[in-house]
Scaffold this active site. Sequence first.
Site, PDB file in Angstrom:
ATOM      1  N   GLY A  51      -2.965  -6.538   7.962  1.00 53.13           N
ATOM      2  CA  GLY A  51      -3.911  -6.552   6.874  1.00 53.13           C
ATOM      3  C   GLY A  51      -3.011  -7.386   5.370  1.00 53.13           C
ATOM      4  O   GLY A  51      -3.806  -7.098   4.270  1.00 53.13           O
ATOM      5  N   HIS A  52      -2.054  -7.943   4.989  1.00 49.45           N
ATOM      6  CA  HIS A  52      -1.641  -8.658   3.975  1.00 49.45           C
ATOM      7  C   HIS A  52      -0.724  -8.842   4.336  1.00 49.45           C
ATOM      8  O   HIS A  52      -0.444  -9.973   4.884  1.00 49.45           O
ATOM      9  CB  HIS A  52      -1.337  -6.322   3.426  1.00 49.45           C
ATOM     10  N   ALA A  53      -0.631  -9.735   3.116  1.00 45.47           N
ATOM     11  CA  ALA A  53       0.583 -10.885   2.454  1.00 45.47           C
ATOM     12  C   ALA A  53       1.680  -9.963   1.656  1.00 45.47           C
ATOM     13  O   ALA A  53       0.906  -9.640   0.848  1.00 45.47           O
ATOM     14  CB  ALA A  53      -0.118 -12.123   2.172  1.00 45.47           C
ATOM     15  N   GLY A  98      -0.548 -11.705   7.419  1.00 47.69           N
ATOM     16  CA  GLY A  98      -0.026 -11.236   8.689  1.00 47.69           C
ATOM     17  C   GLY A  98      -0.965 -10.156   8.741  1.00 47.69           C
ATOM     18  O   GLY A  98      -1.289  -9.245   8.555  1.00 47.69           O
ATOM     19  N   TYR A 123      -0.578  -9.052  -0.823  1.00 50.91           N
ATOM     20  CA  TYR A 123      -1.969  -9.146  -1.295  1.00 50.91           C
ATOM     21  C   TYR A 123      -2.371  -7.722  -0.555  1.00 50.91           C
ATOM     22  O   TYR A 123      -2.071  -8.850   1.807  1.00 50.91           O
ATOM     23  CB  TYR A 123      -1.652 -10.651  -1.289  1.00 50.91           C
TER      24      TYR A 123
END
Length: 137
Positions: A51-53, A98, A123
Amino acid sequence: MSLARCRIIELPKIADPRGNLTFIEGQRHVPFEIRRVFYLYDVPGGAERGGHAHRELEQLIIAMSGSFDVILDDGRENKRFHLNRSYYGLYLCPMIWGELDNFSSGSVCLVLASNYYDPDDYYRDYQEYLAALGREK
């Protein structure tokens, strides 16, 4: 960045009746120097991870045991990869959002990373990520 750069990499597999062997060499089998290794395990049923980049980090994600799905999003499209073989790794380039889900019981997710942990490389808010890409929704 685009999802087109993210791909499955087949790792060397040495078959042997006593048990198979796979090895990974940085900048040879993966397109980066490996600076960090971490793994996820004992993930409860129905849980999601990720749940982030990352701004700069590159990763190779491998299902060492069991299976799980990796959902990648570049702000335009998303794609789901089902990982269930320890000799296949999913290359994840920077600036791709992702998420991981659909973990089977007993699964182990190994991640090889191009850099040391840096909280400023993340992020964690999807709208902030889209704004950085210039693709606000």
